[in-house]
Design a protein around this motif. Structure first.
Motif, PDB file in Angstrom:
ATOM      1  N   THR A  32      -0.381 -17.688  -8.787  1.00  0.00           N
ATOM      2  CA  THR A  32      -0.947 -17.415 -10.103  1.00  0.00           C
ATOM      3  C   THR A  32      -1.650 -18.646 -10.670  1.00  0.00           C
ATOM      4  O   THR A  32      -2.755 -18.539 -11.217  1.00  0.00           O
ATOM      5  N   ASN A  86      -4.855 -19.176  -8.798  1.00  0.00           N
ATOM      6  CA  ASN A  86      -5.756 -18.085  -9.146  1.00  0.00           C
ATOM      7  C   ASN A  86      -6.417 -18.345 -10.502  1.00  0.00           C
ATOM      8  O   ASN A  86      -7.616 -18.118 -10.665  1.00  0.00           O
ATOM      9  N   SER A 145     -10.340 -18.940 -10.928  1.00  0.00           N
ATOM     10  CA  SER A 145     -11.039 -18.046 -11.847  1.00  0.00           C
ATOM     11  C   SER A 145     -11.853 -18.850 -12.858  1.00  0.00           C
ATOM     12  O   SER A 145     -12.997 -18.504 -13.167  1.00  0.00           O
ATOM     13  N   ALA A 179     -12.636 -11.804  -8.625  1.00  0.00           N
ATOM     14  CA  ALA A 179     -11.567 -10.968  -9.176  1.00  0.00           C
ATOM     15  C   ALA A 179     -11.370  -9.713  -8.325  1.00  0.00           C
ATOM     16  O   ALA A 179     -10.229  -9.303  -8.070  1.00  0.00           O
ATOM     17  N   LEU A 180     -12.456  -9.119  -7.872  1.00  0.00           N
ATOM     18  CA  LEU A 180     -12.359  -7.921  -7.050  1.00  0.00           C
ATOM     19  C   LEU A 180     -11.716  -8.233  -5.698  1.00  0.00           C
ATOM     20  O   LEU A 180     -10.873  -7.480  -5.212  1.00  0.00           O
ATOM     21  N   LEU A 182      -7.857  -8.702  -6.154  1.00  0.00           N
ATOM     22  CA  LEU A 182      -7.086  -7.648  -6.803  1.00  0.00           C
ATOM     23  C   LEU A 182      -5.911  -7.180  -5.934  1.00  0.00           C
ATOM     24  O   LEU A 182      -4.772  -7.113  -6.400  1.00  0.00           O
ATOM     25  N   ILE A 183      -6.177  -6.890  -4.670  1.00  0.00           N
ATOM     26  CA  ILE A 183      -5.116  -6.412  -3.768  1.00  0.00           C
ATOM     27  C   ILE A 183      -4.044  -7.483  -3.545  1.00  0.00           C
ATOM     28  O   ILE A 183      -2.854  -7.188  -3.674  1.00  0.00           O
ATOM     29  N   GLU A 243      -3.174  -9.904  -5.494  1.00  0.00           N
ATOM     30  CA  GLU A 243      -2.433 -10.067  -6.750  1.00  0.00           C
ATOM     31  C   GLU A 243      -1.385  -8.976  -6.896  1.00  0.00           C
ATOM     32  O   GLU A 243      -0.239  -9.251  -7.274  1.00  0.00           O
ATOM     33  N   LEU A 244      -1.781  -7.737  -6.619  1.00  0.00           N
ATOM     34  CA  LEU A 244      -0.825  -6.631  -6.710  1.00  0.00           C
ATOM     35  C   LEU A 244       0.267  -6.762  -5.659  1.00  0.00           C
ATOM     36  O   LEU A 244       1.444  -6.540  -5.939  1.00  0.00           O
TER      37      LEU A 244
END
Length: 121
Positions: free
Chosen positions: A27, A30, A34, A59-60, A63-64, A66-67
């Motif tokens: 995080t 990230n 970002s 960000a796109l 996304l995976i 991060e989840l």
């Protein structure tokens, strides 16, 4: 940085457990990357309302992962990944999810595997 790369290597791995340190280091990096992407958007004049295509692609792309790392982190405290949806409950949901993400690991093996603190990195 090794924790960030570890998460990227497990791009779409929603199984297993992720240590608290793994989640929060990912995080942190990230957020740093970002900020760099947003700065690049602004410096190149591509930004519309503060963000642009560089940040959007970053960000796109993340996304995976991060989840996936969030689900593995919830597994580490003994919760199902679906608990991420608790964030949809205004205020209380966000606070509860934050509590779960900060909570220490289950010390023993649980339904999602062995304690990652006991496994050498």
């Amino acid at each position: 940085m090794n924790w960030y790369l570890k998460v990227l290597k497990q791009y779409a791995d929603f199984k297993g457990r992720a240590r608290r340190k793994e989640y929060w280091m990912f995080t942190l990096f990230n957020i740093i990357f970002s900020g760099i992407a947003i700065s690049l958007d602004n410096a190149t004049g591509l930004a519309q309302m503060g963000v642009g295509p560089i940040y959007g692609l970053y960000a796109l792309a993340l996304l995976i992962p991060e989840l996936a790392v969030a689900v593995r982190r919830l597994h580490d405290v003994g919760k199902k990944g679906i608990m991420l949806l608790v964030v949809l409950i205004p205020v209380i949901g966000s606070l509860w999810l934050l509590f779960l993400l900060v909570k220490d690991s289950d010390p023993n093996e649980n339904a999602y595997g062995a304690n990652p603190k006991l496994i050498p990195v």
